[in-house]
Design a protein around this motif. Sequence first.
Motif, PDB file in Angstrom:
ATOM      1  N   VAL A 111      37.301  22.030  49.458  1.00  0.00           N
ATOM      2  CA  VAL A 111      38.035  22.722  48.787  1.00  0.00           C
ATOM      3  C   VAL A 111      37.485  23.573  47.294  1.00  0.00           C
ATOM      4  CG1 VAL A 111      39.832  21.216  49.636  1.00  0.00           C
ATOM      5  CG2 VAL A 111      39.011  20.786  47.445  1.00  0.00           C
ATOM      6  N   ILE A 112      38.552  24.467  46.941  1.00  0.00           N
ATOM      7  CA  ILE A 112      38.055  25.211  45.816  1.00  0.00           C
ATOM      8  C   ILE A 112      38.893  24.503  44.639  1.00  0.00           C
ATOM      9  CG2 ILE A 112      38.609  27.163  44.309  1.00  0.00           C
ATOM     10  CD1 ILE A 112      38.440  28.950  46.944  1.00  0.00           C
ATOM     11  N   SER A 113      37.958  23.879  43.874  1.00  0.00           N
ATOM     12  CA  SER A 113      38.498  23.009  42.730  1.00  0.00           C
ATOM     13  C   SER A 113      38.715  23.647  41.403  1.00  0.00           C
ATOM     14  CB  SER A 113      37.621  21.851  42.352  1.00  0.00           C
ATOM     15  OG  SER A 113      36.277  22.125  42.459  1.00  0.00           O
ATOM     16  N   ALA A 114      37.856  24.951  41.091  1.00  0.00           N
ATOM     17  CA  ALA A 114      38.071  25.554  39.910  1.00  0.00           C
ATOM     18  C   ALA A 114      37.370  27.178  40.010  1.00  0.00           C
ATOM     19  CB  ALA A 114      37.184  25.024  38.943  1.00  0.00           C
ATOM     20  N   CYS A 115      37.700  27.945  39.286  1.00  0.00           N
ATOM     21  CA  CYS A 115      37.092  29.317  39.349  1.00  0.00           C
ATOM     22  C   CYS A 115      37.084  29.978  37.874  1.00  0.00           C
ATOM     23  CB  CYS A 115      37.959  30.240  40.422  1.00  0.00           C
ATOM     24  SG  CYS A 115      39.445  31.004  39.938  1.00  0.00           S
ATOM     25  N   ALA A 116      36.285  31.046  38.072  1.00  0.00           N
ATOM     26  CA  ALA A 116      36.138  31.710  36.820  1.00  0.00           C
ATOM     27  C   ALA A 116      35.733  32.956  37.041  1.00  0.00           C
ATOM     28  CB  ALA A 116      35.308  31.163  35.729  1.00  0.00           C
ATOM     29  N   TYR A 117      36.266  34.176  36.505  1.00  0.00           N
ATOM     30  CA  TYR A 117      35.888  35.399  36.945  1.00  0.00           C
ATOM     31  C   TYR A 117      35.995  36.446  35.689  1.00  0.00           C
ATOM     32  CZ  TYR A 117      41.060  35.856  37.034  1.00  0.00           C
ATOM     33  OH  TYR A 117      42.269  36.134  37.174  1.00  0.00           O
ATOM     34  N   GLY A 118      35.383  37.665  36.024  1.00  0.00           N
ATOM     35  CA  GLY A 118      35.304  38.674  34.709  1.00  0.00           C
ATOM     36  C   GLY A 118      34.603  39.889  35.330  1.00  0.00           C
ATOM     37  N   PHE A 119      34.306  40.758  34.324  1.00  0.00           N
ATOM     38  CA  PHE A 119      33.556  41.946  34.655  1.00  0.00           C
ATOM     39  C   PHE A 119      32.939  42.626  33.587  1.00  0.00           C
ATOM     40  CE2 PHE A 119      38.082  42.711  33.950  1.00  0.00           C
ATOM     41  CZ  PHE A 119      38.218  43.576  33.087  1.00  0.00           C
ATOM     42  N   PRO A 120      31.920  43.487  33.550  1.00  0.00           N
ATOM     43  CA  PRO A 120      31.558  44.123  32.429  1.00  0.00           C
ATOM     44  C   PRO A 120      32.159  45.136  31.855  1.00  0.00           C
ATOM     45  CG  PRO A 120      29.849  44.395  34.245  1.00  0.00           C
ATOM     46  CD  PRO A 120      31.093  43.698  34.725  1.00  0.00           C
ATOM     47  N   VAL A 121      32.563  45.132  30.376  1.00  0.00           N
ATOM     48  CA  VAL A 121      33.453  45.966  29.642  1.00  0.00           C
ATOM     49  C   VAL A 121      32.712  47.336  29.415  1.00  0.00           C
ATOM     50  CG1 VAL A 121      35.053  46.390  27.790  1.00  0.00           C
ATOM     51  CG2 VAL A 121      34.860  44.051  28.914  1.00  0.00           C
ATOM     52  N   ARG A 122      33.221  48.570  29.921  1.00  0.00           N
ATOM     53  CA  ARG A 122      32.829  49.772  29.557  1.00  0.00           C
ATOM     54  C   ARG A 122      33.997  50.622  28.888  1.00  0.00           C
ATOM     55  NH1 ARG A 122      30.289  48.372  34.348  1.00  0.00           N
ATOM     56  NH2 ARG A 122      27.916  47.819  34.116  1.00  0.00           N
ATOM     57  N   PRO A 124      36.153  52.817  30.012  1.00  0.00           N
ATOM     58  CA  PRO A 124      37.360  53.062  30.704  1.00  0.00           C
ATOM     59  C   PRO A 124      38.083  51.689  30.924  1.00  0.00           C
ATOM     60  CG  PRO A 124      35.564  54.366  31.666  1.00  0.00           C
ATOM     61  CD  PRO A 124      35.016  53.444  30.636  1.00  0.00           C
ATOM     62  N   GLU A 125      37.341  50.505  30.681  1.00  0.00           N
ATOM     63  CA  GLU A 125      37.818  49.315  31.049  1.00  0.00           C
ATOM     64  C   GLU A 125      38.682  48.621  29.713  1.00  0.00           C
ATOM     65  OE1 GLU A 125      34.828  49.787  32.374  1.00  0.00           O
ATOM     66  OE2 GLU A 125      35.749  49.987  34.240  1.00  0.00           O
ATOM     67  N   LEU A 126      38.403  49.276  28.595  1.00  0.00           N
ATOM     68  CA  LEU A 126      39.017  48.722  27.428  1.00  0.00           C
ATOM     69  C   LEU A 126      40.739  48.551  27.469  1.00  0.00           C
ATOM     70  CD1 LEU A 126      37.186  50.509  24.737  1.00  0.00           C
ATOM     71  CD2 LEU A 126      36.860  48.293  25.332  1.00  0.00           C
ATOM     72  N   TRP A 127      41.308  49.357  28.603  1.00  0.00           N
ATOM     73  CA  TRP A 127      42.697  49.044  28.633  1.00  0.00           C
ATOM     74  C   TRP A 127      43.110  47.574  29.036  1.00  0.00           C
ATOM     75  CZ3 TRP A 127      44.294  47.116  33.194  1.00  0.00           C
ATOM     76  CH2 TRP A 127      43.429  47.297  34.133  1.00  0.00           C
ATOM     77  N   TRP A 128      42.089  46.975  29.612  1.00  0.00           N
ATOM     78  CA  TRP A 128      42.468  45.585  29.929  1.00  0.00           C
ATOM     79  C   TRP A 128      42.951  44.789  29.129  1.00  0.00           C
ATOM     80  CZ3 TRP A 128      40.083  40.707  28.929  1.00  0.00           C
ATOM     81  CH2 TRP A 128      40.533  39.536  29.700  1.00  0.00           C
ATOM     82  N   TYR A 134      41.812  45.120  19.831  1.00  0.00           N
ATOM     83  CA  TYR A 134      41.356  43.765  19.163  1.00  0.00           C
ATOM     84  C   TYR A 134      39.815  43.696  19.072  1.00  0.00           C
ATOM     85  CZ  TYR A 134      45.864  41.739  20.879  1.00  0.00           C
ATOM     86  OH  TYR A 134      47.016  41.572  20.866  1.00  0.00           O
ATOM     87  N   LEU A 135      38.941  44.912  19.729  1.00  0.00           N
ATOM     88  CA  LEU A 135      37.708  44.660  19.511  1.00  0.00           C
ATOM     89  C   LEU A 135      37.252  45.421  18.298  1.00  0.00           C
ATOM     90  CD1 LEU A 135      36.246  45.785  22.949  1.00  0.00           C
ATOM     91  CD2 LEU A 135      36.082  43.703  21.698  1.00  0.00           C
ATOM     92  N   PRO A 136      36.618  44.986  17.139  1.00  0.00           N
ATOM     93  CA  PRO A 136      35.942  45.547  16.151  1.00  0.00           C
ATOM     94  C   PRO A 136      35.085  46.639  16.544  1.00  0.00           C
ATOM     95  CG  PRO A 136      35.069  43.500  16.211  1.00  0.00           C
ATOM     96  CD  PRO A 136      36.141  43.395  17.405  1.00  0.00           C
TER      97      PRO A 136
END
Length: 230
Positions: A111-122, A124-128, A134-136
């Motif tokens: 069974v899946i007991s945990a997960c984590a996910y994400g993506f590189p920020v470029r 166009p992705e700053l809208w996330w 929030y980024l300096p």
Amino acid sequence: MSARMLGHPAITRSGPPGPHRTLVQEPPPRRPGTPPREGEFVRPLTRRQVDDRMGELGELYTRTTSCESGILDPSDQDSGIAFQQRLAGLVRRPGFELLVAEAVDASGATVISACAYGFPVRGPELWWQGLDGYLPETLSRLTSSGKLFAVADILVERRVRTHDQSRDWNLARRLQKRLLADHTGALGVTLVDRDDADTYRALLSWGWRRLPAGARRASLFDSRCLLVLG
């Protein structure tokens, strides 16, 4: 963002051993601060595998974000569906990665007991989640070189956020470290709701930190705060 970990219930069969019965002794409890005998197996899922196991991931989200009583109500189910919809959108992003931790339950099923996910920020992705607000400037520059990685969520059971948080084998630490491992020199970033003190404390205990005062001018109207890792 959530933080809990599934337990591994022991199987104990009582009664005298015989030709058709086996007595299995429950192992002694693990001492605080000692690693588990068998940790969860962490591995990435491909985009197709994420699609195929979306139902399981939705159940994980519901289970790890529901009330402590473990009793689900319709709103929990609705939040699980909303989570799947968000994840279905993010999984198509360039560089998206999702890791799962798998464990064997009492019935012998994996069974899946945990997960984590994400993506590189470029750029166009700053809208996330309004990340651009929030980024300096010093971190915004990293987006051009792909050295900024947004950790969108870490879903683990409550034990992970309350036990052995500073240990390298803590499941949340293993997941976030593995996410960043393929992006040498990348800085992890995430946003946490200001009113989610539980998750905020958990992230700090896993090595996340706030930027020094003055790195970005904070606003009283900010609904989230930025944390960095790396």
